[in-house]
Design a protein around this motif. Structure first.
Motif, short mmCIF file in Angstrom:
data_model
loop_
_atom_site.label_atom_id
_atom_site.label_comp_id
_atom_site.label_asym_id
_atom_site.label_seq_id
_atom_site.Cartn_x
_atom_site.Cartn_y
_atom_site.Cartn_z
N ASN A 81 1.09 -1.12 -0.01
CA ASN A 81 0.39 -0.26 -0.65
C ASN A 81 0.71 1.40 -0.03
O ASN A 81 2.07 1.74 0.77
CB ASN A 81 -0.86 0.25 0.98
CG ASN A 81 -2.04 -1.32 1.10
OD1 ASN A 81 -2.15 -2.12 -0.17
ND2 ASN A 81 -2.49 -0.89 1.82
N GLY A 82 0.19 2.39 -0.44
CA GLY A 82 1.04 3.27 -0.82
C GLY A 82 1.51 3.83 -1.60
O GLY A 82 2.90 4.47 -1.82
N GLY A 83 2.16 2.52 -3.33
CA GLY A 83 3.43 2.66 -4.05
C GLY A 83 2.31 2.65 -4.96
O GLY A 83 1.54 2.96 -5.30
N ILE A 84 3.41 2.81 -5.61
CA ILE A 84 3.06 2.55 -7.47
C ILE A 84 3.24 1.79 -7.95
O ILE A 84 5.09 1.15 -7.53
CB ILE A 84 3.61 3.66 -7.98
CG1 ILE A 84 2.69 5.28 -7.70
CG2 ILE A 84 3.08 3.33 -9.89
CD1 ILE A 84 2.69 6.23 -8.61
N CYS A 85 2.65 0.13 -8.68
CA CYS A 85 3.28 -0.41 -9.46
C CYS A 85 3.35 -0.15 -10.64
O CYS A 85 3.01 -0.05 -10.97
CB CYS A 85 2.62 -1.53 -9.02
SG CYS A 85 3.17 -3.11 -9.87
N VAL A 86 4.56 -0.49 -11.73
CA VAL A 86 4.99 0.25 -12.99
C VAL A 86 5.28 -1.18 -13.36
O VAL A 86 5.71 -1.96 -13.19
CB VAL A 86 5.85 1.13 -13.01
CG1 VAL A 86 5.22 2.34 -12.38
CG2 VAL A 86 7.16 0.52 -13.23
N SER A 87 4.51 -1.50 -14.16
CA SER A 87 5.33 -2.59 -15.47
C SER A 87 5.41 -2.65 -17.31
O SER A 87 4.56 -1.48 -17.52
CB SER A 87 3.87 -3.80 -15.54
OG SER A 87 4.06 -4.17 -16.16
N ASN A 88 6.14 -3.44 -17.17
CA ASN A 88 5.82 -3.25 -19.16
C ASN A 88 4.49 -3.43 -19.60
O ASN A 88 3.93 -4.57 -19.05
CB ASN A 88 6.92 -3.92 -20.37
CG ASN A 88 6.72 -5.32 -19.42
OD1 ASN A 88 7.05 -6.10 -18.49
ND2 ASN A 88 7.55 -6.24 -20.83
N HIS A 89 3.77 -2.54 -20.57
CA HIS A 89 2.59 -2.60 -21.16
C HIS A 89 2.79 -4.35 -23.00
O HIS A 89 3.47 -3.60 -23.79
CB HIS A 89 2.36 -1.62 -21.51
CG HIS A 89 0.49 -1.82 -21.84
ND1 HIS A 89 -0.04 -2.44 -21.09
CD2 HIS A 89 0.09 -0.95 -21.99
CE1 HIS A 89 -1.22 -1.90 -21.04
NE2 HIS A 89 -1.21 -1.55 -21.58
N THR A 90 2.01 -5.22 -22.66
CA THR A 90 1.46 -5.99 -24.40
C THR A 90 0.45 -5.75 -24.61
O THR A 90 0.39 -5.83 -25.46
CB THR A 90 2.27 -7.09 -23.76
OG1 THR A 90 3.77 -7.00 -23.10
CG2 THR A 90 2.20 -7.23 -25.03
N THR A 91 -0.60 -5.78 -23.67
CA THR A 91 -1.72 -6.60 -23.92
C THR A 91 -2.43 -5.73 -23.14
O THR A 91 -2.17 -5.65 -21.59
CB THR A 91 -1.92 -7.49 -24.43
OG1 THR A 91 -2.87 -7.51 -23.60
CG2 THR A 91 -1.30 -8.21 -23.08
N PRO A 92 -3.59 -6.01 -22.70
CA PRO A 92 -4.81 -4.94 -22.22
C PRO A 92 -4.84 -5.72 -20.64
O PRO A 92 -5.49 -5.83 -19.86
CB PRO A 92 -6.19 -4.99 -22.68
CG PRO A 92 -5.94 -4.15 -24.19
CD PRO A 92 -4.71 -4.85 -24.57
N ILE A 93 -4.80 -7.27 -21.31
CA ILE A 93 -4.81 -8.28 -20.44
C ILE A 93 -3.64 -8.28 -19.03
O ILE A 93 -3.75 -9.09 -18.82
CB ILE A 93 -4.83 -10.18 -21.56
CG1 ILE A 93 -5.57 -10.19 -22.05
CG2 ILE A 93 -4.63 -10.83 -20.29
CD1 ILE A 93 -5.52 -11.43 -23.21
N ASP A 94 -2.14 -7.47 -19.42
CA ASP A 94 -1.40 -7.15 -19.00
C ASP A 94 -2.38 -7.41 -17.09
O ASP A 94 -1.45 -7.79 -15.80
CB ASP A 94 -0.66 -5.96 -18.76
CG ASP A 94 0.29 -6.22 -19.44
OD1 ASP A 94 1.62 -5.39 -20.06
OD2 ASP A 94 0.64 -7.57 -19.82
#
Lengths: 164, 481
Positions: B237-250
């Motif tokens: 909680n209280g953070g940001i999760c970032v990720s690479n993006h390939t598809t809306p299914i992510d």
């Protein structure tokens, strides 16, 4: 890229147009990108077919891979002379066999555009012509071009090695 | 006799439907609700791999008989690219072999070779354009859409392929569609119900359970086989999760394992209904179209959210668009300006079972989902990376690049500095100017220029990210209702 494969540039009729090259992002960044594109098209033609495309690319084959030929065979596309000719034509847009002062200025302009002043451009061009122009006709012919690049390792710098 | 036939047919139909639904319930829905797994999907995956290997070897045999070569995709590119050296270095090399060294830098006729070769290399194989189309596969996975060797298919292979089509479209697709509908309806209904509860604690608890359950059902609706690594680093909680993006299914892949607050633009239709329902029980962040342009508003809402430690981590995709999962492109810096811990996540899809990349210029969203549901499976790995914080003296862009490098390294993806926005936009002239600037430095030496930026993108690139970080909102997708 693979012209006939899954190329993003594949045109339905098996031909390429200048716009198709425009889709290549890295090429749009290249200051002489437009000139390279027009090198693929014969003067006056608007499309290039696969065979011609490959012929132009053949200029970039590494020289050592060409088999040695006797004097009777036509010169291979990737010989040193042909590579030089290709580069020469990037300068010599009107294909009159000479790089005039104006043509040289044009190339410098596209390569530098707003980074230098007009006076600097003129002086750079002036020096370059004085260096290379041996017969003092205020233009650089192909032989003069070749002579000025005698010591450059063209075979390496103008070759692209294909992975097989 | 006719009535007898019709009665018996109806009976058969009734029994098979009942059997079908029971199987569905026992093997799929109950485990989804409880969060357990029978391991059926992994067994399925192993079997499929064996079949694919067999299919490819048959094709190779067929090709050898005809003395032809199979078309093999070049995963490392078609040409040998030498290690990237700067423009200065290359030109020095060119000139070094030319005439005698001069006192001051000048133009050489040979300079053009550098640009010429770079240009032709770009034509043959450029780093950017190929990231926006699906990756090519080494072995065939019995899907027509990824086959380039049609000529070499024998009779046995064709039969196998036909069988595959029957299974995928006749059995798997209806099953998955059923599951998807179940999952989505449950999500909408249950989150709305939970939203009515007065007790805050209970509401939080139940909302978490409901979200997890529904996303688990959705994961099974796609037959997604996910392996989570390093779960001790899961976002808090209280953070940001970032990720690479390939598809809306992510989104579904990540929400299957944890609860996140999602960020996005308000949609209409089915999507909008889901959004409205979800936000009743959990504080997701949906922006109106007009609010999206206002960078400060966006930043403020995100900051407020992370400041509240009872709220779940925010899920953001900083690339801004779908990339084909072979590389990670430029991260937009907006999410990295907020002062909080960043939890990077790397997602890597295994393309052998079905390519998850959404090529939005080729397929609409519904078409894409149908393709996903008629693939064999979606297999992916998710790595939770250790949390990162912005360091002293680091600006948002540098921090973003550091996170991006970590994600790329973990996922085995190429780390590119290019902007994913190039998928749609033309290359800005600024790039060309950068090249010209570098060259002019070689010619006329250093002039007093402004700030030096080593990166290929310039500051004005980042103004585009006042579109919101999550991608679907900007696609021309209509979940047509």
């Amino acid at each position: 890229m693979g012209f006939n494969g899954t190329s993003p540039l594949l045109d339905q009729r098996g031909e390429l147009r200048p716009e198709d090259f425009g889709a290549i992002r890295e090429l749009s960044m290249n200051p002489i990108g437009d000139r390279i594109i027009s090198a693929f098209f014969s003067p006056g033609k608007e499309t290039v077919d696969f065979a011609s495309f490959v012929r132009i690319l053949a200029h970039f084959h590494p020289t050592e891979t060409s088999r040695s030929r006797d004097g009777v065979q036509p010169e291979p596309a990737n010989s040193r002379t042909r590579k030089l000719k290709f580069a020469f034509q990037l300068y010599d847009q009107d294909r009159d066999g000479k790089i005039s002062r104006e043509e040289l200025l044009q190339v410098l302009r596209t390569m530098l555009e707003m980074q230098v002043t007009e006076e600097q451009l003129q002086s750079i061009a002036e020096r370059a012509i004085q260096e290379a122009d041996l017969d003092q006709d205020d233009a650089i012919s192909f032989d003069e071009f070749r002579k000025s690049l005698e010591k450059v390792d063209i075979d390496h710098k103008m070759s692209i090695r294909f992975l097989s | 006799a006719a009535s007898l036939l019709s009665v018996s047919l109806r009976l058969c139909l009734g029994i098979s439907i009942t059997a079908w639904l029971t199987l569905l319930f026992v093997f799929i829905i109950v485990p989804a609700v409880l969060g357990v797994s029978f391991g059926i999907r992994r067994l399925y995956m192993r079997t499929l791999l064996k079949i694919f290997a067999w299919a490819t070897s048959r094709m190779e045999m067929g090709a050898k008989e005809k003395n032809q070569q199979l078309h093999k995709p070049y995963s490392n590119g078609i040409i040998a690219k030498e290690s990237p050296s700067s423009l200065q270095q290359e030109l020095q090399e060119l000139r070094g072999s030319a005439s005698c060294p001069r006192s001051e830098p000048e133009f050489e006729m040979a300079d053009i070779f550098y640009f010429c070769r770079r240009g032709v290399e770009s034509i043959l194989d450029d780093e950017v354009t190929k990231r926006f189309s699906a990756q090519e596969l080494e072995s065939w996975n019995l899907l027509t859409r990824s086959n380039y060797n049609f000529r070499h298919i024998s009779l046995r292979l064709t039969v196998l392929w036909g069988l595959g089509v029957l299974i995928r479209y006749g059995i798997l697709l209806p099953l998955r569609v059923t599951l998807a509908i179940t999952g989505i309806s449950l999500l909408v209904v249950l989150t709305t119900l939970v939203g009515f509860l007065p007790n805050r604690e209970l509401r939080f608890y139940l909302s978490e359970k409901v979200h997890l359950m529904c996303f688990r059902i959705c994961v099974r609706a796609l037959t997604a086989i996910i392996t989570y690594h390093n779960r001790e680093n899961k976002p808090k909680n209280g953070g940001i999760c970032v990720s690479n993006h390939t598809t809306p299914i992510d989104v579904i892949i990540l929400a299957n394992d944890g609860c996140y607050s999602m960020v996005g633009q308000v949609h209409g239709g089915l999507m909008g209904m889901m959004q409205r329902a979800m936000v009743k029980s959990s504080p997701h962040i949906w922006f109106e179209r007009s609010e999206v342009k206002d960078r400060h508003l966006v930043a403020k809402r995100l900051s407020d959210h992370v400041a509240d430690k009872t709220k779940q981590p925010i899920l953001i995709f900083p690339e801004g668009t779908c990339i084909n999962n072979t590389s990670v492109m430029m991260f937009k810096k907006g999410s990295f300006e907020i002062a909080c811990t960043v939890y990077p996540v790397a997602i890597k899809y295994d393309p052998r079972f079905g390519d998850a990349f959404w090529n939005s210029s080729k397929f609409g969203l519904v078409n894409y989902l149908l393709r996903m549901m008629s693939s064999w499976a979606i297999v992916c790995s998710v790595w939770y990376l250790p949390p990162m914080n912005r360091e002293e003296g680091e600006d948002a862009m540098q921090f973003a690049n550091r996170v991006k490098a970590a994600i790329a390294a973990q996922g085995g993806l190429v780390d590119l500095i290019w902007d994913g926005g190039l998928k749609r936009a033309k290359v800005k002239d600024a790039f060309k100017e950068e090249q010209q600037k570098l060259y002019s430095k070689v010619l006329v030496g250093e002039q007093d220029e402004g700030e030096q930026s080593d990166d290929m993108h310039l500051e004005d690139e980042n103004q585009e990210e006042d579109e919101n970080p999550e991608d679907e909102s900007n696609q021309d997708s209509t979940k047509g209702q």
